[in-house]
Design a protein around this motif. Structure first.
Motif, PDB file in Angstrom:
ATOM      1  N   ALA A  89       0.445  -1.381   0.045  1.00  0.00           N
ATOM      2  CA  ALA A  89       0.336   0.208  -0.113  1.00  0.00           C
ATOM      3  C   ALA A  89       0.983   1.594   0.317  1.00  0.00           C
ATOM      4  CB  ALA A  89      -0.758  -0.233   1.492  1.00  0.00           C
ATOM      5  N   LEU A  90       1.743   1.257   0.826  1.00  0.00           N
ATOM      6  CA  LEU A  90       3.399   2.207   1.038  1.00  0.00           C
ATOM      7  C   LEU A  90       3.455   2.520  -0.627  1.00  0.00           C
ATOM      8  CD1 LEU A  90       4.490   4.773   2.406  1.00  0.00           C
ATOM      9  CD2 LEU A  90       6.325   3.089   3.056  1.00  0.00           C
ATOM     10  N   GLY A  91       4.039   1.270  -0.792  1.00  0.00           N
ATOM     11  CA  GLY A  91       4.393   1.618  -2.725  1.00  0.00           C
ATOM     12  C   GLY A  91       3.493   1.915  -4.071  1.00  0.00           C
ATOM     13  N   ALA A  92       2.432   1.961  -3.571  1.00  0.00           N
ATOM     14  CA  ALA A  92       1.557   2.228  -4.634  1.00  0.00           C
ATOM     15  C   ALA A  92       0.562   3.551  -4.510  1.00  0.00           C
ATOM     16  CB  ALA A  92      -0.047   1.353  -4.613  1.00  0.00           C
ATOM     17  N   VAL A  93       0.399   3.965  -2.884  1.00  0.00           N
ATOM     18  CA  VAL A  93       0.741   5.723  -2.516  1.00  0.00           C
ATOM     19  C   VAL A  93       1.725   6.637  -3.009  1.00  0.00           C
ATOM     20  CG1 VAL A  93       0.315   7.096  -1.082  1.00  0.00           C
ATOM     21  CG2 VAL A  93      -0.869   5.282  -0.329  1.00  0.00           C
ATOM     22  N   VAL A  94       3.234   6.128  -2.741  1.00  0.00           N
ATOM     23  CA  VAL A  94       4.427   6.830  -3.154  1.00  0.00           C
ATOM     24  C   VAL A  94       4.106   7.200  -4.752  1.00  0.00           C
ATOM     25  CG1 VAL A  94       6.687   6.902  -3.683  1.00  0.00           C
ATOM     26  CG2 VAL A  94       5.555   6.018  -1.321  1.00  0.00           C
ATOM     27  N   GLY A  95       4.323   5.663  -5.432  1.00  0.00           N
ATOM     28  CA  GLY A  95       4.395   5.498  -6.829  1.00  0.00           C
ATOM     29  C   GLY A  95       2.822   6.744  -7.719  1.00  0.00           C
ATOM     30  N   GLY A  96       1.715   6.393  -6.823  1.00  0.00           N
ATOM     31  CA  GLY A  96       0.406   6.852  -7.276  1.00  0.00           C
ATOM     32  C   GLY A  96       0.407   8.748  -7.403  1.00  0.00           C
ATOM     33  N   TYR A  97       1.146   9.308  -5.873  1.00  0.00           N
ATOM     34  CA  TYR A  97       1.104  10.930  -5.684  1.00  0.00           C
ATOM     35  C   TYR A  97       2.363  10.932  -5.776  1.00  0.00           C
ATOM     36  CZ  TYR A  97      -3.374   9.452  -3.911  1.00  0.00           C
ATOM     37  OH  TYR A  97      -5.152   9.782  -3.528  1.00  0.00           O
ATOM     38  N   PHE A  98       3.508  10.704  -5.683  1.00  0.00           N
ATOM     39  CA  PHE A  98       4.234  11.124  -5.381  1.00  0.00           C
ATOM     40  C   PHE A  98       5.339  11.546  -7.224  1.00  0.00           C
ATOM     41  CE2 PHE A  98       3.117  10.887  -0.979  1.00  0.00           C
ATOM     42  CZ  PHE A  98       3.854  11.853  -0.772  1.00  0.00           C
ATOM     43  N   PHE A  99       5.267  10.104  -7.766  1.00  0.00           N
ATOM     44  CA  PHE A  99       6.028  10.046  -8.895  1.00  0.00           C
ATOM     45  C   PHE A  99       4.971  10.795 -10.164  1.00  0.00           C
ATOM     46  CE2 PHE A  99       8.338   8.145  -5.964  1.00  0.00           C
ATOM     47  CZ  PHE A  99       9.800   8.602  -6.315  1.00  0.00           C
ATOM     48  N   GLY A 100       3.447  10.253  -9.275  1.00  0.00           N
ATOM     49  CA  GLY A 100       2.323  10.931 -10.778  1.00  0.00           C
ATOM     50  C   GLY A 100       2.195   9.716 -11.365  1.00  0.00           C
ATOM     51  N   LEU A 101       2.363   8.331 -11.315  1.00  0.00           N
ATOM     52  CA  LEU A 101       1.964   7.073 -11.772  1.00  0.00           C
ATOM     53  C   LEU A 101       0.829   6.852 -11.747  1.00  0.00           C
ATOM     54  CD1 LEU A 101       4.679   4.833 -10.727  1.00  0.00           C
ATOM     55  CD2 LEU A 101       4.489   6.169 -12.554  1.00  0.00           C
ATOM     56  N   SER A 102       0.058   6.755 -12.975  1.00  0.00           N
ATOM     57  CA  SER A 102      -1.665   6.603 -12.899  1.00  0.00           C
ATOM     58  C   SER A 102      -1.609   4.908 -13.655  1.00  0.00           C
ATOM     59  CB  SER A 102      -1.971   7.786 -13.258  1.00  0.00           C
ATOM     60  OG  SER A 102      -1.762   7.991 -14.885  1.00  0.00           O
ATOM     61  N   GLY A 103      -0.570   4.343 -14.285  1.00  0.00           N
ATOM     62  CA  GLY A 103      -1.689   3.385 -14.485  1.00  0.00           C
ATOM     63  C   GLY A 103      -1.699   2.619 -14.453  1.00  0.00           C
ATOM     64  N   PRO A 104      -2.591   1.383 -14.513  1.00  0.00           N
ATOM     65  CA  PRO A 104      -2.504  -0.044 -13.304  1.00  0.00           C
ATOM     66  C   PRO A 104      -1.251  -0.786 -13.583  1.00  0.00           C
ATOM     67  CG  PRO A 104      -4.178  -0.006 -14.810  1.00  0.00           C
ATOM     68  CD  PRO A 104      -3.426   1.360 -15.263  1.00  0.00           C
ATOM     69  N   LEU A 105      -0.313  -0.776 -14.337  1.00  0.00           N
ATOM     70  CA  LEU A 105       1.194  -1.794 -14.665  1.00  0.00           C
ATOM     71  C   LEU A 105       1.727  -1.486 -13.132  1.00  0.00           C
ATOM     72  CD1 LEU A 105       0.921  -3.512 -17.969  1.00  0.00           C
ATOM     73  CD2 LEU A 105       0.775  -4.309 -15.800  1.00  0.00           C
ATOM     74  N   PRO A 106       2.094   0.240 -14.149  1.00  0.00           N
ATOM     75  CA  PRO A 106       3.435   1.401 -13.166  1.00  0.00           C
ATOM     76  C   PRO A 106       3.256   1.274 -11.428  1.00  0.00           C
ATOM     77  CG  PRO A 106       3.011   2.562 -14.943  1.00  0.00           C
ATOM     78  CD  PRO A 106       1.594   1.050 -15.158  1.00  0.00           C
ATOM     79  N   LEU A 107       1.710   1.200 -11.047  1.00  0.00           N
ATOM     80  CA  LEU A 107       0.921   1.075  -9.888  1.00  0.00           C
ATOM     81  C   LEU A 107       1.130  -0.118  -9.314  1.00  0.00           C
ATOM     82  CD1 LEU A 107      -1.825   3.516  -9.476  1.00  0.00           C
ATOM     83  CD2 LEU A 107       0.520   3.589  -8.769  1.00  0.00           C
ATOM     84  N   ALA A 108       1.123  -1.475  -9.983  1.00  0.00           N
ATOM     85  CA  ALA A 108       1.525  -2.938  -9.436  1.00  0.00           C
ATOM     86  C   ALA A 108       3.158  -2.767  -9.397  1.00  0.00           C
ATOM     87  CB  ALA A 108       0.896  -3.557 -10.706  1.00  0.00           C
ATOM     88  N   ALA A 109       3.545  -2.113  -9.890  1.00  0.00           N
ATOM     89  CA  ALA A 109       4.984  -2.643 -10.262  1.00  0.00           C
ATOM     90  C   ALA A 109       5.760  -1.535  -8.338  1.00  0.00           C
ATOM     91  CB  ALA A 109       5.485  -1.780 -11.078  1.00  0.00           C
ATOM     92  N   CYS A 110       4.930  -0.353  -8.518  1.00  0.00           N
ATOM     93  CA  CYS A 110       5.393  -0.053  -7.028  1.00  0.00           C
ATOM     94  C   CYS A 110       4.777  -0.784  -6.023  1.00  0.00           C
ATOM     95  CB  CYS A 110       4.495   1.453  -6.671  1.00  0.00           C
ATOM     96  SG  CYS A 110       5.326   2.193  -7.807  1.00  0.00           S
ATOM     97  N   GLY A 111       2.990  -1.295  -5.993  1.00  0.00           N
ATOM     98  CA  GLY A 111       3.227  -2.029  -4.657  1.00  0.00           C
ATOM     99  C   GLY A 111       3.487  -3.393  -4.446  1.00  0.00           C
ATOM    100  N   ALA A 112       4.393  -3.902  -5.349  1.00  0.00           N
ATOM    101  CA  ALA A 112       5.386  -5.597  -5.771  1.00  0.00           C
ATOM    102  C   ALA A 112       6.472  -4.789  -5.063  1.00  0.00           C
ATOM    103  CB  ALA A 112       5.521  -6.123  -6.954  1.00  0.00           C
ATOM    104  N   GLY A 113       7.174  -3.214  -5.485  1.00  0.00           N
ATOM    105  CA  GLY A 113       7.704  -3.054  -4.502  1.00  0.00           C
ATOM    106  C   GLY A 113       8.170  -3.087  -3.508  1.00  0.00           C
TER     107      GLY A 113
END
Length: 322
Positions: A89-113
């Motif tokens: 959840a932390l990875g997805a939030v950081v990727g979505g709100y601080f790196f501006g990622l919006s696509g499902p696959l980049p957010l999934a990668a952030c969540g996995a990280g």
């Protein structure tokens, strides 16, 4: 596992899947008579992604939980207890709100990280064969830190509505997800889950001891790293789309191991099937909310899972003190 249990689980899955797709039936039937195209859109674009996510996310939690319990040699290991869900959840939030990622696959990668970092941290703190107290405390600490950092990230996010926008997702939700979102969550989970399922025989050998496993030609360290990485990818991808859902990854593996007479490897696929059934059933229960209200999915799974978690904890504490 006996053939009777297999048939019972398969029948339960089919029944729950049909109910999740077709209920409530009356408004769907009335809509089908008035506008068949709109009724088909409701089925395909609203209910089908929700059903696929319930089955896939539940199976992922069950399979990952069974794999983590096997390598940690501890029935309390699960994606939520070990902190991987909060890390995702932390990875997805950081990727979505601080790196501006919006696509499902980049957010999934952030969540996995995020999930991978949480599991690696757990391995570093608690160790490979941590007892239940150390594992519980280390996992609890990582979960709390992950939850606090997620809240901090939302508080400092550029969008002033970040908390409001993310509330339903943080509590776990399958509503209003699209087919591309379902694909982004489930395809990485399917690949990682397939790898985990192929390790069932090796995980059974691991129960005999790492020395015996090495003597049979398997590398325990490589197995451990592989299970941690595959579990992180599978859980992180699902959390990035559906939020963190607790206790399914704990309940399903425990039940599956009892049905498989304690064999950790043989319990992998039954745990996946039970996880899918549990999450689909829990999602059906969320639909009992009054009109205009929403029951978070995580609340339902916590209400079901907390008594079992306490039962397992007290049972193992009793066995240690005896």
């Amino acid at each position: 596992m006996s053939r009777g249990w297999l048939l019972a689980i398969a029948a339960a899955l089919l029944t729950l899947a049909a109910a999740a797709l077709l209920l409530p039936w009356v408004p769907l039937a009335m809509l089908g008579q008035a506008d068949p195209a709109l009724a088909r859109a409701v089925l395909v674009e609203l209910r089908l992604p929700r059903l696929l996510l319930a089955l896939g996310y539940g199976a992922t939690l069950g399979l990952s939980g069974a794999s983590l319990q096997a390598i940690f040699a501890n029935p309390l290991a699960s994606p939520d207890i070990t902190g991987s869900s909060s890390g995702a959840a932390l990875g997805a939030v950081v990727g979505g709100y601080f790196f501006g990622l919006s696509g499902p696959l980049p957010l999934a990668a952030c969540g996995a990280g995020g999930a991978l970092l949480a599991l690696l941290l757990l391995l570093a703190i608690a160790g490979r064969r941590a007892d239940q107290l150390n594992l519980l405390l280390a996992g609890l600490a990582i979960s709390l830190v992950g939850g606090a950092l997620t809240s901090l990230a939302l508080a400092l996010a550029p969008s002033p509505f970040a908390f409001y926008d993310s509330f339903a997702w943080l509590m776990g939700s399958l509503e209003d997800r699209s087919l591309p979102q379902a694909a982004a969550a489930l395809l990485p989970s399917l690949i990682a889950g397939t790898w985990l399922a192929r390790q069932s025989h090796v995980l059974d050998r691991l129960a005999l001891g790492e020395d015996i496993l090495a003597a049979m030609g398997n590398d325990p360290v490589r197995l451990r790293r592989g299970v941690v990485a595959a579990s992180a990818i599978a859980v992180g991808a699902c959390v990035s789309v559906c939020g963190a859902v607790g206790f399914v990854g704990l309940i399903a593996p425990i039940a599956a191991r009892r049905l498989c007479r304690g064999h950790p490897g043989r319990a992998l696929l039954p745990a996946a099937a039970l996880g899918a059934a549990l999450l689909t059933g829990a999602d059906l229960l969320t639909r009992l909310a009054p009109m205009g209200r929403t029951i978070p999915l995580g609340v339902v799974t916590a209400a079901i899972g907390t008594p079992l978690f306490l039962w397992v904890l007290l049972r193992r504490s009793g066995s240690y003190s005896a």
